[in-house]
Structure formats: C-alpha cells, structure tokens
Design an enzyme around this catalytic site. Sequence first.
Site, mmCIF file in Angstrom:
data_model
loop_
_atom_site.group_PDB
_atom_site.id
_atom_site.type_symbol
_atom_site.label_atom_id
_atom_site.label_comp_id
_atom_site.label_asym_id
_atom_site.label_seq_id
_atom_site.Cartn_x
_atom_site.Cartn_y
_atom_site.Cartn_z
ATOM 1 N N ILE A 192 16.805 -30.545 -90.227
ATOM 2 C CA ILE A 192 17.570 -30.173 -91.413
ATOM 3 C C ILE A 192 18.990 -30.694 -91.218
ATOM 4 C CG2 ILE A 192 18.405 -28.268 -92.837
ATOM 5 C CD1 ILE A 192 16.095 -26.592 -91.841
ATOM 6 N N CYS A 233 11.915 -20.546 -98.656
ATOM 7 C CA CYS A 233 11.224 -21.811 -98.419
ATOM 8 C C CYS A 233 9.750 -21.544 -98.679
ATOM 9 C CB CYS A 233 11.491 -22.328 -97.003
ATOM 10 S SG CYS A 233 11.229 -21.121 -95.689
#
Length: 618
Positions: free
Chosen positions: A531, A555
């Site tokens: 990320i 998510c």
Amino acid sequence: MPDIQESLSREGLKDALHALENDSAVVVCLRKLDPTMAALLVAAMNRSTLVRSLDLREHALGPDGVATLAPALVGKPALLALDLAGGNAGPAGAEAVGAVLSQTALSTLDLSGNAIGDRGMAALAAALEGSGVRTLKVAGNGIGNDGMSKVAEALARNPGLRTLDLARNRVGSKGIEAVSAVLSQNDALHTLDLSGNRLDAACVATLARSLAENTALHTLRLGSNAVGDAGATVLAASFGHLDTLVLASNAIGDAGATALAIELERNVTLRTLDLANNAIGDDGLSAFAAVLVRNATLTVLDLSSNRAGDVGAATIAAALERNSSMQTLRLSASDTGNTGPTSTAAAVSRVGTLHTISLSGSLVGEPGMTGLLRNRNPLATAPPVKLSAVDPQVGGADSTPDADQPPDQDSAAREKKAGKIKLDPSSVLGQPPPTVIIPAEFRGTFSRFGDGRKQLPLVPPLNFSLVATGVYRSGYPNEKNFPFLEKLKIKTIVYLCAEPYLKENRQQLEALGVEIVQFKTEGNLEPFVEISDAVLIDALRCVLDPAKHPVLVHCEKGNHRTGCLIGCLRKLMNWSLTSIFAEYRRHTGGNVRVLDLQAIELFSCAEITLPHSPGWVS
C-alpha cells in the site's frame, strides 16, 4: 516498594526520579523522553540500586540517547529487564548496549524495531557471551543472513539463552543453515520466533533436520513465511517434541495439513497448533478429525480463515465428541454455513473440556444459529454458555455505536422485561464459563412486537467496530447491513479495494445519501505488493474531514488494508505502537501481515496537514 508507572510529562519524570533517589522504585516505565529528560534519568539511576525493570519502549532517545543510557546499566544487580523497543537506536545504539552487556545483570533485553541491521546484531551477538541474557527480542530490525550467522555463533557461545525473537526480519536460506547447524546441538533454547522472514520449503527442510536432534525447543513460530505443503510435510516428521507450533499464513493446503495431522496421531507433546489463514479445505479438516479421535494432547487448534466448509466442520464436530483434551477450536472466517455450526454445537454440549469455539466471520445463517443455541445442553455440568460477538483474537469494540459508554442497568432491565435478547459482547478467556463466539451476522438486538410481528435485527457488517467519534470500520457491507448503516447515519464510505464497488450496493447506498470514496489499492503482500504512502495519506485526509462524518472505512474483510489505515490513524492519535499492533491483531485474528506492521511503524504523521480535524486528533 511501589512500582512506578509514569509517562509523558516532566512532572511524571520528577516523581520517578524522586522515587529512584530514595531507593523506593523497582519498576520505571517512561515514554517520550527528550535528551534532557534522559540525562536526568541517567543521573538518578546512578544513585539508585533497586530498579528492577526499565521500560523505555517507543521513546525518542535515538543512538545518542542509548549511548548516554548504557553506562547507567552497569552495577545494577536488581536491574533484570530492559525494554528499548521501537526507539530508533540503530546499529550504534545496539553497539552501545553491547559494550556494557557483560557488566550488567540483565536477563531480558528487547531491542525490537530499532533498525539495528546486521551490524548491530553482530555487536549484540558478540556481547551475549559472558552475559546473563536469557531472553533476547530483536524483531523487526532488518536483520539478514549475515546477522543470523552471528546469532548462530552467539547460540553456540551462550548456553543460557532461552528465548530468541527474530520475527519480521530478512532471514533466508544461508541464515537458516547457520542457525540450524547450532540448534542440533543446543539444549537450552526453548522458544524461537522466525515469523515474517523469507523462509521457503527448503529453509524449513534445513530447520527440520536440526529439530530432529534438538529436544529442548518447545515453541516454534514460523507464521507469515512461504512454508507451503512441501515445507509442512517435511516439518511434520520433526516436531515430535514441540509444545507450540505456529504455521499461520503459509499457503498450506490439504496435502500439508494431512501430513501434519498424521504426525499428530503419534504425537504426545504438541498442545497448540496454529494453521490460520492458509488454504486448507474439507479434506484437510477431515484428516484432523480422524486424528482428534485418538489424540489426547492437543488443546488449541486454530483453523481460522481457511477454505473448509460444512463437510469439514461436521467431521471435526463428530471427532470432538470422542476427544478428551480439546479446549479451544477456531474456525473463524471459514466457509461453513448452517450444518457445520449446528453439528459443532451438538458436539460441544457433550464435550466437557471444550470451552471456546470461534465462528466469527463464518457464513452462518439463522438455521445455523438456531442449531448453536438449541444444542447447548442446559443440564450439562459446565457453567452456562456466554454468547460472544467478539473473538478474543479477532474482535473489536461492541457493535453498538455507544460502545465506549457503560451499560445502562435500567435500560437493560427494561429490555429483559420486554422480551428482548441482547447477545453478550464480552469474551471469556482461559477458564469456563464456555464461550460460543458467534458470527457477525448475529451481532445485535433481537425483539418482537407486541402483536407478534417479528422485527428483523440490525446487522452490523463483518468485523464492525467503532474507531473514534464519527469513524467506524468493518468488512464489506452487504444488503442486510444497510439498515444498520442507515441507523448510524453514515455519510461517507472510504473503500480500500482495487475492484469497483458492487453496482447494486452502490445504488442502494447512494439512495441512502452515502458517498462512496474509493482509494484503489491491493493489500500489503510480500514481496512486491505494498500500500503506497500516497494512498494512506489521501485516505486519512478523507477520514479526518469532519464534513464527511460519520464515515465507515472498509476493505474486503476489514482486516489488513483497513487495519493498516486505522493503525496510521492511531499514530495521529498518539497511541503507542504496542497498543496499535494489539488492535491490529485483534481484527486480523492473529493473521499478521508483516508489511502492514512495517507500514504503520514507518508512516510519518508529518505528511498529514488539515485545515480542520476532529477534536480527538492530537
């Protein structure tokens, strides 16, 4: 002699110093020391002889501060534990500690998360000879094969070392070869943590050969590596003396699970086996079931986040009825439906030893929950079951918006009188009463109208939790969760996935006035997917914008990507890394991704600038 647990302020430091100077303190725990405060602490320690434990975890001393502190550790016969984790000591700091180690009485040394690298590890390893250190923690330090080779030399020279934590480093085949050569002859080390390194099946094979000759090691942690079926199969023949084996997050499938299960049939020492977050299906669970009938040693089995369904769960349930040792079984986030939990509950009512079952995140519907409740035997000798919506390893806060408020006793009494049933969000650890940890779909309050019409429950999304005022987190919400989100008046969803939001869900949420803000990202997956800081920063700016509150961050399962973002948010809230990582682990069920922890640890709060932010941000 009272313990000192002061932190943060100079006033707190003054109190600690006064106690030290009067030889009345045995434990000192301080946070965020600047150089001036550190110098004062050292001066006070030089006049004290009774300090037993010095906790400077996550301080800001750096290499110079550690070098200043190190001489004060000498000549303190009572000082047995030093915690410098997360202190940015660097190689120079490790060298400063190493230079005085043999002149101290330290038995526990924690230098985790200090970026000491191979150079710092070499200095510590050389210093271990002649020291009294029994527990050494150097997790998350960028230690590679060269540093591991020095560790091997230290193990050969220091027969007293009992616990060695090398998790979240960069150890590969050459490092494992060096340490395995020593382990085969070492009869002192009993706990070794190599989680989150670069170990593949070949590395495990090398380690397994040394384990076959080592009878002292009883705890081995190899989570978050690349063991696979081949590694698990080789290891199965060599863990005969272990008490605890952790193989979570290792891409182990049915073949590896079957090999481990076969070994369990003749094993008489292993009590805890963690295989969470692998790829084990019904065949693997069936293999364990066949063995559990005869195994009388295993007490904890974690098969969470695998691929088994009702068939595997049912075979495990049948085996439990004939098992005499199992205490904790985890099947969280599995593909079980209604049949598996019902069978498992029926078995639980007849198993006196089992007191914790985790099914959090499993696909259980109302029939399965009915089976769980119906099959509890009210006449059993065990204490009454506590229904828990929060897994001790997975859970979060209570699923209600006011989770941080104490329960209203009068309100609870009124609900009981009105015939409402509220699932108890507390969890039971250690001893009975038994705990049945129920799926997220049944977190909420069930009630009936006076005229007999059934009111559907408000159903929070999977892994739902309150983060702070106006901010929530969860897994991917579906249609049955929308009334719950509407009740919370969710204004914004921060979506952390690369895939487009489901069209039907988007339409329904937008009809409720919810804005969906997507930040396209994959999860942190070694070795190539991370990320980016840019995504974290942009997402945090959105989460911290009061105009977008209440906001829900999610998510897919609310575990890793969400956990990483919330961990960075906690840094902005001035939480300690210890607390941040503990919260992360609760929501991931212990299925830790090393890159997530590294991203949180290295995230710079200085990048976040906001014209307006919530009052709870420091």
